[in-house]
Design a protein around this motif. Structure first.
Motif, mmCIF file in Angstrom:
data_model
loop_
_atom_site.group_PDB
_atom_site.id
_atom_site.type_symbol
_atom_site.label_atom_id
_atom_site.label_comp_id
_atom_site.label_asym_id
_atom_site.label_seq_id
_atom_site.Cartn_x
_atom_site.Cartn_y
_atom_site.Cartn_z
ATOM 1 N N PRO A 51 14.098 -7.634 -7.828
ATOM 2 C CA PRO A 51 13.443 -6.183 -7.518
ATOM 3 C C PRO A 51 11.914 -6.426 -7.704
ATOM 4 O O PRO A 51 11.137 -5.920 -7.015
ATOM 5 C CB PRO A 51 14.011 -5.217 -8.332
ATOM 6 N N MET A 52 11.535 -7.233 -8.670
ATOM 7 C CA MET A 52 10.097 -7.567 -8.962
ATOM 8 C C MET A 52 9.502 -8.018 -7.796
ATOM 9 O O MET A 52 8.280 -7.740 -7.521
ATOM 10 C CB MET A 52 9.873 -8.142 -10.238
ATOM 11 N N SER A 53 9.865 -8.987 -7.025
ATOM 12 C CA SER A 53 9.526 -9.967 -5.951
ATOM 13 C C SER A 53 9.461 -8.958 -4.818
ATOM 14 O O SER A 53 8.346 -9.023 -4.092
ATOM 15 C CB SER A 53 10.401 -11.149 -5.885
ATOM 16 N N VAL A 54 10.532 -8.013 -4.561
ATOM 17 C CA VAL A 54 10.436 -7.150 -3.516
ATOM 18 C C VAL A 54 9.212 -6.105 -3.682
ATOM 19 O O VAL A 54 8.457 -5.780 -2.756
ATOM 20 C CB VAL A 54 11.819 -6.249 -3.415
ATOM 21 N N ALA A 55 8.899 -5.507 -5.313
ATOM 22 C CA ALA A 55 8.127 -4.669 -5.077
ATOM 23 C C ALA A 55 6.522 -5.421 -5.151
ATOM 24 O O ALA A 55 5.560 -4.748 -4.635
ATOM 25 C CB ALA A 55 8.040 -4.288 -6.716
ATOM 26 N N VAL A 56 6.476 -6.652 -5.311
ATOM 27 C CA VAL A 56 5.144 -7.411 -5.041
ATOM 28 C C VAL A 56 4.998 -7.507 -3.611
ATOM 29 O O VAL A 56 3.753 -7.295 -3.092
ATOM 30 C CB VAL A 56 5.302 -8.680 -5.898
ATOM 31 N N VAL A 57 5.985 -7.860 -2.872
ATOM 32 C CA VAL A 57 5.938 -7.780 -1.499
ATOM 33 C C VAL A 57 5.488 -6.544 -0.725
ATOM 34 O O VAL A 57 4.666 -6.385 -0.145
ATOM 35 C CB VAL A 57 7.195 -8.448 -0.842
ATOM 36 N N PHE A 58 5.997 -5.487 -1.195
ATOM 37 C CA PHE A 58 5.780 -4.175 -0.781
ATOM 38 C C PHE A 58 4.287 -3.788 -0.949
ATOM 39 O O PHE A 58 3.573 -3.197 -0.254
ATOM 40 C CB PHE A 58 6.763 -3.080 -0.941
ATOM 41 N N PHE A 59 4.016 -4.201 -2.374
ATOM 42 C CA PHE A 59 2.669 -3.982 -2.647
ATOM 43 C C PHE A 59 1.694 -4.587 -1.932
ATOM 44 O O PHE A 59 0.337 -4.167 -1.572
ATOM 45 C CB PHE A 59 2.416 -4.089 -4.288
ATOM 46 N N THR A 60 1.914 -5.882 -1.588
ATOM 47 C CA THR A 60 0.776 -6.737 -0.669
ATOM 48 C C THR A 60 1.026 -6.270 0.327
ATOM 49 O O THR A 60 -0.246 -6.010 0.974
ATOM 50 C CB THR A 60 1.500 -8.155 -0.973
ATOM 51 N N ILE A 61 1.748 -5.728 1.098
ATOM 52 C CA ILE A 61 1.898 -5.282 2.422
ATOM 53 C C ILE A 61 1.190 -3.868 2.537
ATOM 54 O O ILE A 61 0.200 -3.621 3.104
ATOM 55 C CB ILE A 61 3.213 -4.981 3.108
ATOM 56 N N TRP A 62 1.323 -3.021 1.645
ATOM 57 C CA TRP A 62 0.498 -1.793 1.375
ATOM 58 C C TRP A 62 -0.928 -1.902 1.045
ATOM 59 O O TRP A 62 -1.680 -1.471 1.802
ATOM 60 C CB TRP A 62 0.939 -1.115 0.200
ATOM 61 N N LEU A 63 -1.253 -2.986 0.533
ATOM 62 C CA LEU A 63 -2.733 -3.358 -0.090
ATOM 63 C C LEU A 63 -3.333 -3.757 1.675
ATOM 64 O O LEU A 63 -4.602 -3.344 1.679
ATOM 65 C CB LEU A 63 -2.880 -4.347 -0.974
ATOM 66 N N PHE A 64 -2.678 -4.739 2.175
ATOM 67 C CA PHE A 64 -3.299 -5.099 3.424
ATOM 68 C C PHE A 64 -3.226 -4.132 4.422
ATOM 69 O O PHE A 64 -4.599 -4.053 5.068
ATOM 70 C CB PHE A 64 -2.295 -6.367 4.097
ATOM 71 N N PHE A 65 -2.545 -3.062 4.621
ATOM 72 C CA PHE A 65 -2.520 -1.946 5.554
ATOM 73 C C PHE A 65 -3.684 -0.902 5.184
ATOM 74 O O PHE A 65 -4.353 -0.457 5.974
ATOM 75 C CB PHE A 65 -1.292 -1.492 6.155
ATOM 76 N N ASN A 66 -3.838 -0.993 3.943
ATOM 77 C CA ASN A 66 -4.924 -0.078 3.303
ATOM 78 C C ASN A 66 -6.343 -0.430 3.794
ATOM 79 O O ASN A 66 -7.088 0.211 3.988
ATOM 80 C CB ASN A 66 -4.833 0.198 1.710
ATOM 81 N N ALA A 67 -6.415 -1.852 3.464
ATOM 82 C CA ALA A 67 -7.663 -2.562 3.644
ATOM 83 C C ALA A 67 -8.043 -2.554 5.277
ATOM 84 O O ALA A 67 -9.104 -2.267 5.601
ATOM 85 C CB ALA A 67 -7.814 -3.975 3.238
ATOM 86 N N SER A 68 -6.915 -2.552 5.915
ATOM 87 C CA SER A 68 -7.180 -2.637 7.546
ATOM 88 C C SER A 68 -7.528 -1.339 7.952
ATOM 89 O O SER A 68 -8.348 -1.050 8.708
ATOM 90 C CB SER A 68 -5.842 -3.145 7.978
ATOM 91 N N ASP A 69 -6.633 -0.173 7.465
ATOM 92 C CA ASP A 69 -7.087 1.019 7.806
ATOM 93 C C ASP A 69 -8.520 1.679 7.219
ATOM 94 O O ASP A 69 -9.375 2.369 8.036
ATOM 95 C CB ASP A 69 -6.187 2.302 7.280
ATOM 96 N N GLY A 70 -9.069 1.076 6.444
ATOM 97 C CA GLY A 70 -10.376 1.170 5.534
ATOM 98 C C GLY A 70 -11.472 0.526 6.342
ATOM 99 O O GLY A 70 -12.685 0.736 6.288
ATOM 100 N N GLY A 71 -11.331 -0.373 7.356
ATOM 101 C CA GLY A 71 -12.284 -1.047 8.333
ATOM 102 C C GLY A 71 -12.691 -2.243 7.700
ATOM 103 O O GLY A 71 -13.766 -2.792 7.912
ATOM 104 N N GLN A 72 -12.033 -2.635 6.871
ATOM 105 C CA GLN A 72 -12.447 -4.123 6.015
ATOM 106 C C GLN A 72 -12.426 -5.191 7.061
ATOM 107 O O GLN A 72 -13.216 -6.017 7.056
ATOM 108 C CB GLN A 72 -11.252 -4.446 5.020
ATOM 109 N N PHE A 73 -11.695 -5.064 7.916
ATOM 110 C CA PHE A 73 -11.610 -6.396 9.072
ATOM 111 C C PHE A 73 -12.116 -6.057 10.384
ATOM 112 O O PHE A 73 -12.020 -6.731 11.326
ATOM 113 C CB PHE A 73 -10.001 -6.792 8.993
ATOM 114 N N ASP A 74 -13.008 -4.944 10.488
ATOM 115 C CA ASP A 74 -13.492 -4.546 11.591
ATOM 116 C C ASP A 74 -14.456 -5.509 12.318
ATOM 117 O O ASP A 74 -14.419 -6.124 13.457
ATOM 118 C CB ASP A 74 -14.319 -3.214 11.635
#
Length: 73
Positions: A9-32
């Motif tokens: 469960p800890m590794s699944v939580a880390v994976v979901f947190f990493t995916i959320w962090l990536f999409f949050n940065a992508s929506d914020g214009g980090q990679f524009d």
């Protein structure tokens, strides 16, 4: 075997947190604009600011003291 009940469960939580962090940065214009900052380094900046005019020793003293160089008075 009991460690798996904690680690999976800890590794699944880390994976979901990493995916959320990536999409949050992508929506914020980090990679524009990936090329612009690299090209800005190569451009010449020949402007002279009003505070950097030669012949003003009062501007040189604080910078020299910041580096640790003692200026003669």
């Amino acid at each position: 075997m009991e460690a798996l009940y904690l680690l999976v469960p800890m590794s699944v939580a880390v994976v979901f947190f990493t995916i959320w962090l990536f999409f949050n940065a992508s929506d914020g214009g980090q990679f524009d604009d990936l090329v612009g900052p690299g090209m800005r380094i190569l451009q010449d900046d020949d402007r002279i600011d009003a505070d950097d005019t030669p012949g003003r020793p009062e501007k040189a003293a604080p910078a020299a003291e910041h580096v640790g160089v003692a200026l003669p008075k």
